[in-house]
Design an enzyme around this catalytic site. Sequence first.
Site, PDB file in Angstrom:
ATOM      1  N   ARG A   5       8.053  -3.652  -8.333  1.00 53.05           N
ATOM      2  CA  ARG A   5       8.581  -4.639  -7.757  1.00 53.05           C
ATOM      3  C   ARG A   5       8.777  -6.566  -8.247  1.00 53.05           C
ATOM      4  NH1 ARG A   5       3.813  -4.024  -3.960  1.00 53.05           N
ATOM      5  NH2 ARG A   5       2.990  -3.604  -5.722  1.00 53.05           N
ATOM      6  N   HIS A  60       8.889   3.639  -2.570  1.00 54.63           N
ATOM      7  CA  HIS A  60       8.477   4.841  -3.895  1.00 54.63           C
ATOM      8  C   HIS A  60       9.952   6.177  -2.829  1.00 54.63           C
ATOM      9  CE1 HIS A  60       4.441   3.887  -2.409  1.00 54.63           C
ATOM     10  NE2 HIS A  60       4.682   3.229  -3.639  1.00 54.63           N
ATOM     11  N   SER A  95       1.989  -0.138  -0.028  1.00 53.64           N
ATOM     12  CA  SER A  95       1.625   0.567   0.390  1.00 53.64           C
ATOM     13  C   SER A  95      -0.187  -0.053   1.541  1.00 53.64           C
ATOM     14  CB  SER A  95       0.789   1.766  -0.155  1.00 53.64           C
ATOM     15  OG  SER A  95       1.786   2.358  -1.356  1.00 53.64           O
ATOM     16  N   LYS A 150     -10.191   3.882  -5.027  1.00 48.45           N
ATOM     17  CA  LYS A 150      -9.832   3.659  -3.520  1.00 48.45           C
ATOM     18  C   LYS A 150     -10.279   4.974  -2.937  1.00 48.45           C
ATOM     19  CE  LYS A 150      -5.378   1.700  -5.472  1.00 48.45           C
ATOM     20  NZ  LYS A 150      -3.638   2.348  -5.022  1.00 48.45           N
TER      21      LYS A 150
END
Length: 151
Positions: free
Chosen positions: A91, A18, A129, A42
């Site tokens: 990614r 990040h 993460s 979440k």
Amino acid sequence: MKKVALFPGSFDPFTKGHADIVMRGLKLFDEVIIGIGTNSAKKRYFPLEMMTDKIRETFQDTNKVKIIAYDDLTANAVVTYGANFLLRGLRNTTDFEYENTISQVNRHLVNGLETVFLITSPELAPISSTIVRELHKYGAKVNEFLPYDLD
């Protein structure tokens, strides 16, 4: 016109990947706002206040990065905080499929909103993460994946 990008995410935690996106984004934008958003799907692992402090510590040497927390649609945060771009890191192709859909919806909600995608630096691509949270949960050291110390 000042180019301001909102870099949204749950950042639970904020990783070196990040931080790399933010630093590279600063080469394109006059200001990057790191927006810690609430994801209704979440439950946070790291407290929001702690993560805000750690991110602020990471970018203490620049006045071109701001950190905000928001509990709203990202499109609404763009308008509220005066951003004119979204900044996102990719990614892999799975990230692209997900982010592409979100960027189309955000552009529909905020006319003309552009999302700028930066490909993650290869050495940071394996960091997520989710993996960092799992490692931390079971007692593994995770500082090598973070731009700050957790201890």
